[in-house]
Design an enzyme around this catalytic site. Structure first.
Site, PDB file in Angstrom:
ATOM      1  N   TYR A 112       0.841  -1.109  -0.074  1.00 40.89           N
ATOM      2  CA  TYR A 112      -0.105  -0.001   0.057  1.00 40.89           C
ATOM      3  C   TYR A 112       0.821   1.174   0.022  1.00 40.89           C
ATOM      4  O   TYR A 112       0.534   2.282  -0.770  1.00 40.89           O
ATOM      5  CB  TYR A 112      -0.962  -0.056   1.251  1.00 40.89           C
ATOM      6  CG  TYR A 112      -0.573   0.244   2.595  1.00 40.89           C
ATOM      7  CD1 TYR A 112      -0.562   1.553   3.191  1.00 40.89           C
ATOM      8  CD2 TYR A 112       0.097  -0.494   3.324  1.00 40.89           C
ATOM      9  CE1 TYR A 112      -0.148   1.933   4.314  1.00 40.89           C
ATOM     10  CE2 TYR A 112       0.623  -0.109   4.667  1.00 40.89           C
ATOM     11  CZ  TYR A 112       0.384   0.989   5.165  1.00 40.89           C
ATOM     12  OH  TYR A 112       0.994   1.394   6.331  1.00 40.89           O
ATOM     13  N   THR A 139      -1.985   1.937  12.659  1.00 39.90           N
ATOM     14  CA  THR A 139      -2.201   2.841  13.871  1.00 39.90           C
ATOM     15  C   THR A 139      -3.432   2.392  14.789  1.00 39.90           C
ATOM     16  O   THR A 139      -3.078   2.125  16.080  1.00 39.90           O
ATOM     17  CB  THR A 139      -2.296   4.310  13.299  1.00 39.90           C
ATOM     18  OG1 THR A 139      -1.352   4.526  12.962  1.00 39.90           O
ATOM     19  CG2 THR A 139      -2.889   4.991  14.450  1.00 39.90           C
ATOM     20  N   HIS A 182     -29.753   7.863  -1.907  1.00 36.93           N
ATOM     21  CA  HIS A 182     -29.620   8.106  -3.381  1.00 36.93           C
ATOM     22  C   HIS A 182     -29.417   9.592  -3.584  1.00 36.93           C
ATOM     23  O   HIS A 182     -30.097  10.275  -2.774  1.00 36.93           O
ATOM     24  CB  HIS A 182     -31.092   7.682  -4.098  1.00 36.93           C
ATOM     25  CG  HIS A 182     -30.724   7.897  -5.369  1.00 36.93           C
ATOM     26  ND1 HIS A 182     -29.900   7.133  -6.369  1.00 36.93           N
ATOM     27  CD2 HIS A 182     -31.645   8.663  -6.309  1.00 36.93           C
ATOM     28  CE1 HIS A 182     -30.221   7.477  -7.563  1.00 36.93           C
ATOM     29  NE2 HIS A 182     -31.182   8.435  -7.533  1.00 36.93           N
TER      30      HIS A 182
END
Ligand SMILES: Cc1cc2nc3c(=O)[nH]c(=O)nc-3n(C[C@H](O)[C@H](O)[C@H](O)COP(=O)(O)OP(=O)(O)OC[C@H]3O[C@@H](n4cnc5c(N)ncnc54)[C@H](O)[C@@H]3O)c2cc1C
Length: 460
Positions: free
Chosen positions: A179, A312, A437
């Site tokens: 990552y 963390t 929505h």
């Protein structure tokens, strides 16, 4: 124990150590923390926080471009790296100071020096006296690892240095598929660098869901990041004012900066652990039980130094649980399942629970629901991007055991979806929830079609 200077000595003032120190002090313990660099540790000083600030910076360019489809004329925008780094440094210094205030308020004493153990109860400060402690917490975190030595390795930087570059690199080569590598590829590319990402494996982001890995790779490439897999950096040479990177494939790539994000190793060396019988596990982390207790009964370890889940919030939770267990009279084991995680790449990933491959390996029956679609914003901006949503469902219990999102806001979506997954929500509970929505995440409660395979879908 009358011969102790403190009840608890914490080595390392990062996420885990600071939380443990504060909570132990609130439980009435006399606590001291040693920090050899800067209070706040990796997350605050050279991890999550500065990284996210750089990620924000890197996203403006696309926003300026997208604005045109909505009627805006944005004058030519220019970017100044020096301003960004100075502003980021100011915020990091503010946070570092806030950590100091928090500890002082809790009556925790901080010593700004390196500490090591002489025996189970004796700590040697690098520039000071020896101290005696009833309990010791090892919270020393981890550090970047560069892998096998190669010619020119001294020219390579890690994420630590990337946060402090004085000049903005026009061409960056990053080695790594995890990552941190993927996030920095997005940061530099978003700010205007030509980025090449090199990874020795078959595809980036090992450990993530295969649909997610493929989707992110395709999107990164579409956004101009060159991703080369199945090869690695063989040497970094100097060539008139820049670097020439030789790859194992025989290719050469010119670069102004070469960064390795090839993993991190727990900081277990030179703090006396092995000498006093603290066992180091096969994964190079300090071996601990579910209460974070090491093989020496009065010594505990939390966070990245234990190499469990290196995030963390996990370090914080482990530090808190340790303090409650040892000083709060409330033995607390940390549940390491269903920890949500994000990759602040371009596009962003948010995920919790099992990948499809893990589910298929562990469960008798796995049902997959997924959707890939063009986000509403892209209809006017014209940006070539699509969102991926995927639910992994235990076909027998019907529980949602994995939720994977790629696209804008994915991390925020995953944090909330994690509550449902942690609670054991079933697919029917998702279906019973009325959609909000128009959002992207409404797709998570409206997916009806089951998929059988890993096949990447074409965007609708
Ligand atoms: C580039 C990057 C990005 C990241 N992004 C994220 C993210 O987005 N989200 C997330 O959850 N996690 C992220 N992480 C991981 C996260 O930073 C760590 O999981 C977390 O900081 C671990 O906390 P810790 O308390 O275990 O160790 P650390 O925070 O590393 O703290 C350890 C401290 O101990 C000190 N120390 C070490 N040895 C000694 C000694 N002998 N004496 C005194 N002091 C010592 C160190 O100086 C350090 O300050 C990122 C990490 C990196 C590198």
């Amino acid at each position: 124990m009358a011969d102790n200077d403190v009840d608890l000595f914490v080595i390392g003032g990062g996420s885990g150590g600071v939380r443990a120190a504060r909570i132990a002090a609130e439980h009435g313990a006399n606590v001291m923390v040693a920090e050899e660099y800067r209070l706040g540790g990796t997350c605050v000083i050279r991890g999550c926080i500065p990284k996210k600030l750089l990620v924000y910076a890197s996203r403006f360019h696309a926003e300026f471009e997208d604005a045109a489809g909505f009627g805006w004329t944005v004058p030519h925008a220019s970017f100044d790296w020096t301003t960004l780094i100075a502003n980021k440094d100011r915020e990091i210094a503010r946070l570092e100071a806030a950590y100091g205030v928090t500890l002082a308020k809790a009556s925790v004493k901080v010593v700004k020096t390196r500490a090591a153990l002489l025996d189970a109860h004796t700590i040697q400060l690098a520039d000071g006296p020896r101290l005696r402690a009833r309990y010791v917490l090892i919270a020393t975190g981890g550090a970047p690892s560069y892998g096998d030595p190669i010619p020119g390795i001294e020219r390579v930087i890690s994420s630590n240095e990337a946060f402090h570059l004085t000049d903005f690199p026009r061409r960056v080569l990053i080695q790594g598929g995890g990552y941190i590598a993927v996030e920095f590829a997005g940061i530099f590319a978003g700010l205007g660098s030509h980025v090449t990402l090199i990874y020795r494996g078959e595809n980036i982001l090992r450990g993530f869901d295969d649909d997610v890995r493929q989707h992110v790779r395709v999107e990164m490439e579409a956004h101009g990041i060159r991703v080369l897999t199945g090869c690695k950096v063989a040497a970094v040479d100097v060539a008139s004012g820049h670097f020439m990177v030789r790859l194992s494939s025989g290719n050469q790539v010119p670069a102004d900066r070469v960064m390795f994000a090839t993993g991190r190793v727990p900081n277990t060396a030179k703090i006396g652990l092995k000498e006093i019988g603290v066992e180091i596990a096969a994964n190079r982390g300090v071996a601990v039980d579910e209460y974070s207790r090491t093989t020496v009964p009065n010594i505990y370890a939390v966070g990245d130094v234990t190499n469990r889940i290196n995030l963390t919030p996990v370090a914080i939770r482990e530090g808190h649980a340790f303090a409650d267990t040892v000083f709060g009279g409330r033995p607390t084991a940390v549940d390491h399942t269903n920890v949500p995680t994000a990759v602040f790449s371009d596009p962003e990933i948010g995920t919790v629970g099992l990948t499809e491959a893990q589910a298929r390996e562990r469960l008798a029956r796995t049902d997959i629901y997924k959707a890939m679609f063009k986000p509403l914003k892209a209809t006017l901006s014209g940006r070539d991007t699509s969102v991926l949503m995927k639910l992994v469902v235990d076909g027998l219990s019907e529980r949602v055991v994995g939720c994977h999102v790629v696209g804008e806001g994915a991390a925020e979506i995953a944090q909330i979806a994690a509550i449902a997954v942690k609670m054991g929500a079933k697919k029917a509970d998702f279906d019973a929830t009325i959609a909000l929505h128009p959002t992207a995440s409404e797709e998570l409660v409206t997916m009806r079609k089951r998929f059988a395979s890993f096949a990447r879908m074409a965007a609708e």
